[in-house]
Design an enzyme around this catalytic site. Structure first.
Site, short mmCIF file in Angstrom:
data_model
loop_
_atom_site.label_atom_id
_atom_site.label_comp_id
_atom_site.label_asym_id
_atom_site.label_seq_id
_atom_site.Cartn_x
_atom_site.Cartn_y
_atom_site.Cartn_z
N GLN A 36 0.82 -1.21 0.00
CA GLN A 36 0.00 0.00 0.00
C GLN A 36 0.85 1.27 0.00
O GLN A 36 0.37 2.36 -0.28
CB GLN A 36 -0.91 0.02 1.22
CG GLN A 36 -0.18 0.06 2.55
CD GLN A 36 -1.12 -0.03 3.73
OE1 GLN A 36 -2.34 -0.04 3.57
NE2 GLN A 36 -0.57 -0.10 4.94
N LEU A 52 18.91 -4.09 14.60
CA LEU A 52 19.73 -4.93 15.46
C LEU A 52 19.44 -6.40 15.21
O LEU A 52 18.29 -6.82 15.12
CB LEU A 52 19.45 -4.62 16.93
CG LEU A 52 20.11 -3.36 17.51
CD1 LEU A 52 19.52 -2.10 16.90
CD2 LEU A 52 19.95 -3.33 19.02
N VAL A 174 -4.81 -3.38 -0.36
CA VAL A 174 -5.69 -4.54 -0.51
C VAL A 174 -7.02 -4.27 0.21
O VAL A 174 -7.05 -3.87 1.38
CB VAL A 174 -5.02 -5.80 0.05
CG1 VAL A 174 -5.99 -6.98 0.06
CG2 VAL A 174 -3.78 -6.14 -0.76
N HIS A 225 7.29 1.62 20.53
CA HIS A 225 8.56 1.39 21.22
C HIS A 225 9.43 2.62 20.96
O HIS A 225 9.61 3.03 19.81
CB HIS A 225 9.17 0.10 20.68
CG HIS A 225 10.65 0.01 20.74
ND1 HIS A 225 11.37 0.15 21.90
CD2 HIS A 225 11.58 -0.22 19.77
CE1 HIS A 225 12.66 0.00 21.64
NE2 HIS A 225 12.81 -0.22 20.35
N TYR A 256 18.77 -0.57 24.66
CA TYR A 256 19.83 -0.98 23.74
C TYR A 256 20.39 0.28 23.06
O TYR A 256 19.74 1.33 23.02
CB TYR A 256 19.33 -1.99 22.72
CG TYR A 256 18.26 -1.51 21.76
CD1 TYR A 256 18.60 -0.76 20.62
CD2 TYR A 256 16.93 -1.83 21.95
CE1 TYR A 256 17.62 -0.34 19.73
CE2 TYR A 256 15.95 -1.41 21.07
CZ TYR A 256 16.30 -0.66 19.97
OH TYR A 256 15.34 -0.24 19.08
N TYR A 525 -0.45 -46.25 21.60
CA TYR A 525 0.43 -45.09 21.51
C TYR A 525 0.97 -45.03 20.09
O TYR A 525 1.46 -46.03 19.55
CB TYR A 525 1.58 -45.22 22.50
CG TYR A 525 2.59 -44.10 22.43
CD1 TYR A 525 2.36 -42.88 23.08
CD2 TYR A 525 3.78 -44.25 21.71
CE1 TYR A 525 3.29 -41.85 23.01
CE2 TYR A 525 4.71 -43.22 21.64
CZ TYR A 525 4.46 -42.02 22.30
OH TYR A 525 5.37 -41.00 22.22
N ASP A 538 2.90 -36.91 19.26
CA ASP A 538 2.57 -38.28 19.67
C ASP A 538 1.15 -38.28 20.22
O ASP A 538 0.70 -37.31 20.82
CB ASP A 538 3.59 -38.83 20.67
CG ASP A 538 3.67 -38.02 21.96
OD1 ASP A 538 3.16 -36.88 22.01
OD2 ASP A 538 4.25 -38.53 22.93
N GLY A 552 -5.97 -38.64 22.24
CA GLY A 552 -5.29 -37.65 23.05
C GLY A 552 -4.21 -36.98 22.22
O GLY A 552 -3.31 -37.66 21.70
N GLU A 637 -6.44 -43.56 33.70
CA GLU A 637 -6.98 -42.25 33.39
C GLU A 637 -8.49 -42.41 33.37
O GLU A 637 -9.03 -43.27 32.66
CB GLU A 637 -6.47 -41.75 32.04
CG GLU A 637 -4.99 -41.40 32.05
CD GLU A 637 -4.48 -40.89 30.72
OE1 GLU A 637 -5.29 -40.79 29.76
OE2 GLU A 637 -3.28 -40.59 30.61
#
Length: 812
Positions: A36, A52, A174, A225, A256, A525, A538, A552, A637
């Site tokens: 833009q 930096l 846009v 900032h 800094y 598993y 996993d 899970g 569980e």
């Protein structure tokens, strides 16, 4: 070579230009970059960023991004002018706490292959003569850090892309994203339209506005900032080079410094957060990303700057801006594809430091289907829905700003908003004096003050300093009691989904590595892999019926991955059940003694073996009981609906009193799972590792037929692995490492720690680490660097606890 798909990149800042370069280099040359603003001072953060590049980061992925940025921009020039000046970086400590943290940061750099060293105050002054060595306790020097020239680097990369066929167009705001059939088809600007197969949003602080066009929440906040430049320093009179001294960070004061020939630029993070709505950017005069400097906010920073660099007292602040940058709730970038609009990709909240590395990873992701590095901490899909609430995004992003230079403990939680997500057991846990930490919005008990009088507390070694933060010996006592009697663990925060339908089994078989074609009542598993064989996650998959599975998963990223691969015919569906359900892990040698009298279901070993599941009633509460344990003890569980969660807790608690039951928290859980050698995905294992390297080859069944990643695993095995996740032990009970530390072999850096904890049962400190295979033989002596000290360690045979699996398979 064909030009590839039609690609439109929105944003010609340094990220968009870097992406155009990386994509066209790989053959995608039908590429248009729209902005833009004007090219290449587009008005975003790249236009004012001081450039930096500090490589050291607690996240290895972010360090890798920065290393590539240094390498790429260091080799770039624009009309003979360099795009990067390797002046080095220097971080100084003015407090003992910061000095200790610099030692920790030196360990991170070493673990990630970044050359660095710790330096004394006099050498700090030699490296940066403007600082007062009397104010400094020590420093951390990284020779390869330096200053990028953002606009120069952006244009240099854009020119390379243009040379390969890319187009760059200015003044193209846009206003619409065209889509059809769930795919992006084009981009509309105020002056025209552009067909596209892929759209990449690299709009930085304007990203949320583009997200609104496609119904996508982009959780970032533009934040001001402060950056100021001094008048000329008399001590720099006659200097003609832009910068020769290291870029300097005084993080104790959130500051800094960098040179601008004979002036000093000062960046400050110590002021109040200054958020701005994306809708308000550019509504004033001048550069859109530069707001008027507010001198009152800078006064404390100026005083601290003069305190460290006394010669600044001979100058004044000559000019300054409140420059806008993007901040996210966790301080990490936002990378990935829209979950519901194929072809719309995001690369936002990316700082100059990481720009080239991010662009390379995104290009690989687009072309190869995987980025080649671990991106789970950057993935757009990582957030829970509640974490996308505007109030949440604002609060957490503001905290991310205030903590940019803070010394943050790895367990330190965000402060607000809390409590947010609580299990049905929360009130009971508060009554027991739970100490809560937070993860993904969930309040999770780490230990319970109600257990402070357990005699086992006296058997737990004390800690001090860093390792004692967010820790209590009570957690160790809870682990010992869970091994001796029985404990209740709140496992509600573990994510879970149901996969149902006639196509559920073939779908899950295709997605995962293990054999799931078993009878209902089985639990397996298994792993999710990338196409290159990397471990995406996993899973624990319970077959509850012929066409119903409970899965899970580890995070919202897993759910996003699964949904993207659902069969188009609707034969399989996914529904997340986490919010409406809860789970108690009932674990310990007396778990069966507590559970069996409460139910007519047979919980004997013969009737319900290890890794089996049943529907049952525990008292009045219907549960899905799964016989598995992440802590290596007999137990189950127990899942039920959220409305019955408190009843389940109370039923088990009352029945367990006769058996010495306790509630136990994450401290005990983490210790016990490491004693058992159980991996934690995202910490011990990521997509950068294959199953055999990670010690998870047992979960791969190459003979079951096709699954994603299978072809990449052909020919691989534990024997061919050149690196391995390895168990180390440390005999000194007081040397408690916490993770991410470098590991040394024969005095040289060899690997890095992933998870670490004290093993209260085995009486040793435990650390899992990635190491070259030649250093993984049991008994091999190694060293772990912890806050600058080398701690002796030794490779141990795993698991450390119950290698014969007698406890977890107990029939008693």
């Amino acid at each position: 070579m064909p030009p590839g798909p039609r690609v439109v990149v929105i944003g010609a800042g340094i990220v968009g230009c870097a992406l155009a370069d990386e994509l066209t280099e790989r053959g995608w040359t039908d590429l248009t970059v729209l902005d833009q603003g004007d090219l290449f001072t587009t008005g975003g953060s790249s236009s004012h960023a001081p450039g930096l590049v500090f490589q050291t980061n607690s996240c290895r992925t972010m360090t890798g991004f920065a290393r590539y940025t240094v390498a790429k921009y260091g080799a770039l020039d624009l009309d003979g002018n360099p795009c990067f000046r390797p002046v080095g970086g220097l971080e100084v400590a003015t407090t003992p706490e910061r000095l200790a943290d610099l030692k920790r940061r030196h360990g991170w750099a070493t673990a990630s292959g970044v050359e660095s060293r710790l330096v004394e105050p006099d050498e700090c002054a030699a490296l940066h003569p403007l600082l007062d060595p009397a104010k400094v306790l020590g420093g951390f020097h990284i020779p390869s850090d330096g200053l990028a020239k953002p606009l120069r680097a952006a244009e240099a990369q854009a020119r390379r892309a243009i040379g390969r066929g890319a187009k760059f167009l200015a003044r193209q705001k846009v206003v619409g994203i065209e889509r059809s059939g769930g795919r992006v088809t084009g981009v509309t600007t105020e002056t025209g339209s552009f067909r596209a197969d892929i759209v990449l949003s690299c709009a930085g602080m304007w990203g949320p506005l583009l997200g609104e066009l496609v119904d996508l929440a982009i959780p970032l906040v533009p934040m001001a900032h402060q950056y100021a430049r001094t008048s000329p320093l008399p001590s720099l009179a006659g200097v003609t080079e832009e910068a020769t001294r290291p870029i300097l960070r005084h993080q104790d004061a959130d500051l800094y410094f960098r040179e601008h020939v004979d002036r000093i630029g000062i960046g400050a993070y110590g002021h109040r957060p200054m958020p701005l709505s994306p809708h308000e950017i550019g509504t004033g005069e001048g550069m859109p990303s530069e707001l008027a400097f507010t001198p009152a906010d800078f006064e404390p920073s100026w005083a601290a700057a003069v305190g460290l660099l006394p010669s600044l007292g001979d100058t004044k602040v000559e000019e300054g801006i409140n420059g806008l940058f993007s901040f996210t709730p966790d301080g990490m970038p936002l990378l990935g594809e829209h979950p519901e609009l194929d072809g719309f990709w995001v690369a936002e909240a990316v700082w100059i430091t990481h720009s080239a590395g991010v662009a390379r990873a995104m290009a690989r992701w687009l072309l190869d289907g995987h980025p080649g590095v671990d991106l789970h901490g950057c993935d757009l899909a990582r957030f829970e829905r509640v974490q996308l609430a505007p109030e949440y995004v604002m609060a957490r992003s503001c905290q991310s700003f205030t903590e940019v230079y803070d010394v943050v403990h790895p367990l330190q939680p965000m402060e607000e908003p809390r409590p947010l997500r609580t299990s049905p057991f929360y009130e009971r846990q508060k009554e027991l004096g739970a100490f809560f930490l937070e993860a993904s919005g969930w309040e999770r008990p780490h230990w319970y003050e109600a257990n402070a009088d357990l005699p086992e507390v006296g058997r737990v070694p004390e800690r001090n300093g860093w390792a004692a933060r967010y820790w209590s010996p009570i957690g160790g006592a809870e682990a010992l009691v869970a091994r001796q009697r029985v404990a209740m663990f709140d496992m509600t925060s573990l994510k879970r989904v149901e996969v149902t339908g006639p196509g559920a089994l073939p779908f899950l078989q295709t997605m995962t590595t293990n054999q799931l074609d078993k009878k209902p009542g089985s639990v397996t598993y298994t792993l999710l892999l990338d196409e290159d064989g990397g471990v995406r996650s996993d899973l624990t998959v319970a077959r509850l019926g012929a066409e119903r599975f409970q899965v899970g998963v580890n995070s919202a990223i897993d759910i996003d991955w699964l949904r993207r691969h659902l069969p188009g015919d609707g034969a399989a569906q996914i529904h997340e059940t986490t919010p409406g359900t809860c789970c108690i892990g009932l674990w310990g040698p007396l778990a069966r003694a507590v559970l069996q009298p409460l139910s007519t279901t047979d919980f004997s070993h013969k009737a319900m073996g290890y890794f089996k599941t049943k529907q049952a009633y525990i008292g009045l509460v219907p549960v899905t009981a799964m016989r598995l344990s992440y802590v290596g003890e007999l137990g189950w569980e127990l899942y039920t609906s959220a409305d019955l969660g408190r009843r389940l807790w109370d039923t088990l608690w009352e029945a367990g009193q006769a058996h010495g039951i306790i509630a136990a928290g994450r401290e005990a859980f983490s210790s016990m799972r490491l004693e058992k050698g159980y991996r934690l995905w995202g910490t011990d294992v990521t997509a950068e590792h294959d199953p055999y390297e990670a010690g998870l080859g047992f979960a791969v069944r190459m003979d079951k037929g096709y699954f994603i990643g299978r072809d990449a695993l052909a020919g691989r095995s534990a024997e061919t692995a050149t690196r391995k996740l390895t168990c180390l032990t440390v005999d000194d009970p007081y040397s408690v490492v916490l993770g991410k530390e470098p590991v040394f072999a024969d005095g040289r850096p060899a690997g890095y720690v992933t998870s670490a904890a004290y093993g209260y049962t085995v009486g040793k400190n435990i650390a899992y680490a990635w190491l070259p295979a030649e250093f993984t033989q049991p008994g091999r002596p190694l060293e772990i660097e912890y806050f600058g000290e080398r701690i002796p360690a030794v490779v141990a045979r795993e698991p450390l606890f119950d290698p014969g699996m007698d406890r977890i398979r107990s029939a008693a």
